[in-house]
Scaffold this motif. Sequence first.
Motif, PDB file in Angstrom:
ATOM      1  N   ALA A  75       0.861  -1.180   0.000  1.00 37.12           N
ATOM      2  CA  ALA A  75       0.000   0.000   0.000  1.00 37.12           C
ATOM      3  C   ALA A  75       0.894   1.226   0.000  1.00 37.12           C
ATOM      4  O   ALA A  75       2.086   1.159   0.287  1.00 37.12           O
ATOM      5  N   ARG A  76       0.307   2.371  -0.351  1.00 39.29           N
ATOM      6  CA  ARG A  76       1.091   3.611  -0.409  1.00 39.29           C
ATOM      7  C   ARG A  76       0.456   4.652   0.490  1.00 39.29           C
ATOM      8  O   ARG A  76      -0.761   4.748   0.600  1.00 39.29           O
ATOM      9  N   VAL A  77       1.316   5.424   1.134  1.00 45.01           N
ATOM     10  CA  VAL A  77       0.853   6.541   1.942  1.00 45.01           C
ATOM     11  C   VAL A  77       1.732   7.741   1.625  1.00 45.01           C
ATOM     12  O   VAL A  77       2.935   7.599   1.381  1.00 45.01           O
ATOM     13  N   GLU A  78       1.124   8.918   1.586  1.00 49.21           N
ATOM     14  CA  GLU A  78       1.864  10.162   1.362  1.00 49.21           C
ATOM     15  C   GLU A  78       1.952  10.917   2.692  1.00 49.21           C
ATOM     16  O   GLU A  78       0.932  11.285   3.272  1.00 49.21           O
ATOM     17  N   LEU A  79       3.162  11.103   3.183  1.00 51.18           N
ATOM     18  CA  LEU A  79       3.377  11.854   4.417  1.00 51.18           C
ATOM     19  C   LEU A  79       3.755  13.290   4.088  1.00 51.18           C
ATOM     20  O   LEU A  79       4.576  13.526   3.203  1.00 51.18           O
ATOM     21  N   ALA A  80       3.170  14.238   4.812  1.00 48.50           N
ATOM     22  CA  ALA A  80       3.591  15.635   4.707  1.00 48.50           C
ATOM     23  C   ALA A  80       4.733  15.845   5.693  1.00 48.50           C
ATOM     24  O   ALA A  80       4.595  15.575   6.883  1.00 48.50           O
ATOM     25  N   ILE A  81       5.886  16.302   5.190  1.00 49.54           N
ATOM     26  CA  ILE A  81       7.079  16.475   6.013  1.00 49.54           C
ATOM     27  C   ILE A  81       7.329  17.967   6.216  1.00 49.54           C
ATOM     28  O   ILE A  81       7.313  18.741   5.267  1.00 49.54           O
ATOM     29  N   THR A  82       7.557  18.352   7.463  1.00 44.09           N
ATOM     30  CA  THR A  82       7.907  19.743   7.771  1.00 44.09           C
ATOM     31  C   THR A  82       9.292  19.781   8.421  1.00 44.09           C
ATOM     32  O   THR A  82       9.743  18.801   9.012  1.00 44.09           O
TER      33      THR A  82
ATOM     34  N   LEU B 122      13.838  11.789  13.915  1.00 43.69           N
ATOM     35  CA  LEU B 122      14.952  12.417  13.219  1.00 43.69           C
ATOM     36  C   LEU B 122      14.975  13.927  13.419  1.00 43.69           C
ATOM     37  O   LEU B 122      15.892  14.609  12.952  1.00 43.69           O
ATOM     38  N   GLY B 123      13.924  14.452  14.070  1.00 44.51           N
ATOM     39  CA  GLY B 123      13.877  15.886  14.324  1.00 44.51           C
ATOM     40  C   GLY B 123      13.020  16.668  13.349  1.00 44.51           C
ATOM     41  O   GLY B 123      13.048  17.897  13.350  1.00 44.51           O
ATOM     42  N   TYR B 124      12.224  15.969  12.535  1.00 50.82           N
ATOM     43  CA  TYR B 124      11.358  16.642  11.565  1.00 50.82           C
ATOM     44  C   TYR B 124       9.894  16.362  11.919  1.00 50.82           C
ATOM     45  O   TYR B 124       9.582  15.441  12.674  1.00 50.82           O
ATOM     46  N   GLY B 125       9.006  17.166  11.349  1.00 52.51           N
ATOM     47  CA  GLY B 125       7.584  16.930  11.553  1.00 52.51           C
ATOM     48  C   GLY B 125       7.018  16.067  10.443  1.00 52.51           C
ATOM     49  O   GLY B 125       7.477  16.118   9.303  1.00 52.51           O
ATOM     50  N   ALA B 126       6.018  15.263  10.757  1.00 49.45           N
ATOM     51  CA  ALA B 126       5.373  14.406   9.754  1.00 49.45           C
ATOM     52  C   ALA B 126       3.908  14.235  10.119  1.00 49.45           C
ATOM     53  O   ALA B 126       3.551  14.198  11.301  1.00 49.45           O
ATOM     54  N   SER B 127       3.075  14.159   9.098  1.00 48.35           N
ATOM     55  CA  SER B 127       1.647  13.970   9.339  1.00 48.35           C
ATOM     56  C   SER B 127       1.036  13.223   8.182  1.00 48.35           C
ATOM     57  O   SER B 127       1.527  13.288   7.040  1.00 48.35           O
ATOM     58  N   LEU B 128      -0.042  12.496   8.473  1.00 48.75           N
ATOM     59  CA  LEU B 128      -0.781  11.783   7.444  1.00 48.75           C
ATOM     60  C   LEU B 128      -1.756  12.734   6.777  1.00 48.75           C
ATOM     61  O   LEU B 128      -2.206  13.710   7.395  1.00 48.75           O
TER      62      LEU B 128
ATOM     63  N   VAL C 187       3.024  -3.109   8.137  1.00 49.23           N
ATOM     64  CA  VAL C 187       3.752  -1.951   8.656  1.00 49.23           C
ATOM     65  C   VAL C 187       2.775  -0.963   9.296  1.00 49.23           C
ATOM     66  O   VAL C 187       1.728  -0.645   8.727  1.00 49.23           O
ATOM     67  N   ASP C 188       3.116  -0.503  10.494  1.00 48.54           N
ATOM     68  CA  ASP C 188       2.299   0.483  11.206  1.00 48.54           C
ATOM     69  C   ASP C 188       2.540   1.862  10.597  1.00 48.54           C
ATOM     70  O   ASP C 188       3.664   2.384  10.662  1.00 48.54           O
ATOM     71  N   VAL C 189       1.506   2.443  10.006  1.00 47.87           N
ATOM     72  CA  VAL C 189       1.657   3.746   9.352  1.00 47.87           C
ATOM     73  C   VAL C 189       2.023   4.820  10.366  1.00 47.87           C
ATOM     74  O   VAL C 189       2.840   5.702  10.096  1.00 47.87           O
ATOM     75  N   ASP C 190       1.446   4.767  11.573  1.00 46.55           N
ATOM     76  CA  ASP C 190       1.806   5.742  12.603  1.00 46.55           C
ATOM     77  C   ASP C 190       3.283   5.618  12.974  1.00 46.55           C
ATOM     78  O   ASP C 190       3.921   6.600  13.367  1.00 46.55           O
ATOM     79  N   GLY C 191       3.833   4.407  12.823  1.00 53.00           N
ATOM     80  CA  GLY C 191       5.244   4.210  13.096  1.00 53.00           C
ATOM     81  C   GLY C 191       6.132   4.949  12.111  1.00 53.00           C
ATOM     82  O   GLY C 191       7.248   5.364  12.450  1.00 53.00           O
ATOM     83  N   LEU C 192       5.645   5.121  10.880  1.00 54.41           N
ATOM     84  CA  LEU C 192       6.401   5.896   9.890  1.00 54.41           C
ATOM     85  C   LEU C 192       6.511   7.349  10.335  1.00 54.41           C
ATOM     86  O   LEU C 192       7.569   7.976  10.219  1.00 54.41           O
ATOM     87  N   VAL C 193       5.401   7.883  10.850  1.00 53.52           N
ATOM     88  CA  VAL C 193       5.401   9.262  11.353  1.00 53.52           C
ATOM     89  C   VAL C 193       6.379   9.393  12.514  1.00 53.52           C
ATOM     90  O   VAL C 193       7.171  10.343  12.589  1.00 53.52           O
TER      91      VAL C 193
END
Length: 768
Positions: A27-34, A86-92, A74-80
């Motif tokens: 499956a694919r998920v797009e994370l917004a990275i800040t 790593l010190g960056y922001g991430a959101s679904l 794979v736990d999608v929340d684990g990707l966030v």
Amino acid sequence: MSAPSAPAATSSPGADGRGSTASPAAARVELAITGMTCASCAARIERRLNKLDGVTAEVNYATGTASVTHEDAVDVDGLVTTVEHLGYGASLPAPPGTPRDDEPRSPDHADLLRTRLLVSVAMTLPVVVLAMVPAWQFANWQWLSAILAAPVVVWGGQDVHRAAWTNLRHGAATMDTLVSLGTLAALGWSFYALFLGEAGMTGMTHPLSLTADGGPGALYLEVAAGVTTFVLAGRWFEARAKRSAGDALRALLDLGAKDVAVRRDGREERVPVERLAVGDEFVVRPGETVATDGVVIEGHAAVDASAMTGESVPVEVGPGDAVSGATIAVGGRLVVRAGAVGAETKLARIARRVAEAQNGKAAAQRLADRVSAVFVPVVIALALGTLAVWLLVGAGASAAFTAAVAVLIIACPCALGLATPTALMVGTGRGAQLGILLRGPEVLESTRRVDTVVLDKTGTVTSGEMSLAGVVTLPGVDADELLLRAGALEDASAHPVARAVADAARGRLGDLPAAVDVASRDGLGVTGTVADRAVVVGRGRLLEERGVPVEGALADAVAEVERGGSTPVGVAWADEDGVPRARGVLAVADTVRPTSAEAVAALHRMGLRTVLLTGDHETVARAVADEVGIDTVVAGVLPEQKADEVARLQDAGAVVAMVGDGVNDAAALARADLGLAIGTGSDAAIEAGDLTLVRGDLRLVPDALRLARRTLRTIGGNLFWAFAYNVAALPLAALGLLNPMIAGAAMAFSSVFVVGNSLRLRRFRPSA
């Protein structure tokens, strides 16, 4: 409708376009990275995500997104969580249809940068002027410069220092590390010279120098403030340019309606478009936007689809006609039954295709990413080496320090990270405006090598709207009976030829009897029973298989139809004895699209060979090819043989682009080096294509190839200048030929140049 979002996880090929190796059920998920500030940040996040089991990730610095293909386990929340560690922001992404209008909006990042930039410029300007114009250096001017420069470095450059510190805590180094080290070192040296050296004495003067020289009382306040301001300026221009680069996609998403008048219980109720469900009936008044894809059940109107397809002429629609969301009813009132909502609409699919294309990487960009991943540690080592060498040759601490700082500042790999994404953002966005959807950068690389374009005939070169041109009967056969039996049998098929025969029969004879035991043979015809008689309708090969030889009077009738440029459809049925006999031939004609000849001429001007591939008889195919100017004809090809013909051309050394629109073209589109699917065709063809042309205008084919090639050239030019800049500038800085402030300006300019070069794609003009 509101901007559609991709589902949080959908079945999809891998990020590189070849399919994920993570799992067959990926499956694919797009994370917004800040929080990403440079290409090295993106490379670091990408490396960490790819170390996770069952995960394939691709991080795009320009779009601020991570495209992650993962196993279902794979736990999608684990990707966030991984990104946040790593010190960056991430959101679904928000689910499709999530209302956003009432949510408080944070200030745009470009606006925050602009405020910080304006203040920094106001404080930096007097520092730079005083440092570079000795005649204006009044008593104790250096202390005023220190008071002005310190806030610029600390407050104006806060994002840089914060990112550098975050990366340091995680044992990583990025472009921010270089800038932060350089500016803080310049500021620290300057304060050392002011408080502990000779620079703080009243009457001190500072000579102008563009190179690495100076004495123990040298100050670098203008370097610290100037580099910070140049970096801020570069990032502000970059943020604005990236926002402009995505304007086409945002404009596409903004086309939809925000609310809709739904008919419920005999009355109209105005509701947000997010509450619209499949099967709901909604009203579209003149001038209103069609809320979603559906079928007209009441009313007639002209529908303007220009914003979606680029087609300038409105199309008349009535009951039974399909309409797409984001089109506009120019005149008349329509009642439409919703057939798709949210992420399943045509608009959402187009937006998803464009976004996925922007997330890809060309082969050259993958090389640039690998370079930038090791670039920063190498530059830090080079700066330390420069400092040591200058000290060893006795040039003095000040000159050695200046050269080392210049190396740190000039070596920003940011332009490398922006080279591909910004060009893709602009190119794919411009393509979407013109009705051209690219899958990704791999497609661009294919377009460069194409030398042969294979065109399907029906629905591609021709309109695909078949009509019955005539009926030729054999002696003793009634034309109405022949048309009745053929039309009743063809009424069970969705093939364009079958629809033409059935519609003509119904229009001429009224209701048609029901056919039973209907069996369709792809590319050959249909068999079945009508009014207790076994009937065969189709090509000569099907008739011969059923024991009806194409000879004598039947052969003459077929030849007569072919000479007229129409497609012959033989008709046979059995008498009481059960033996099928030939009864006549139907002449079915398909009109050539008025723009096809112009499109073929444009392909020839590009140096491309054209081939017409069709299942029709060669006489009919030749007539069409001669009319539009196609070089070669391959006729009489069954659907399953189309891919074989493409393979045969490839075996002969051709690099083939295939243009088609039907289910029977899907295999050939997939087999070709480049597949161009007509968006008015079947979903199977569209999914198999590398490029989708939203409307059925063949002129989009040369336009698509030109746009793809120009985008690829822009990417190549960006990467060349980004590499060339670093290769040329680093030796100059190490040799002491660059003042750090000049190095900072050059570094900022390189990123702005790459983005500005990409924005030129917005001026791409179609041939028609």
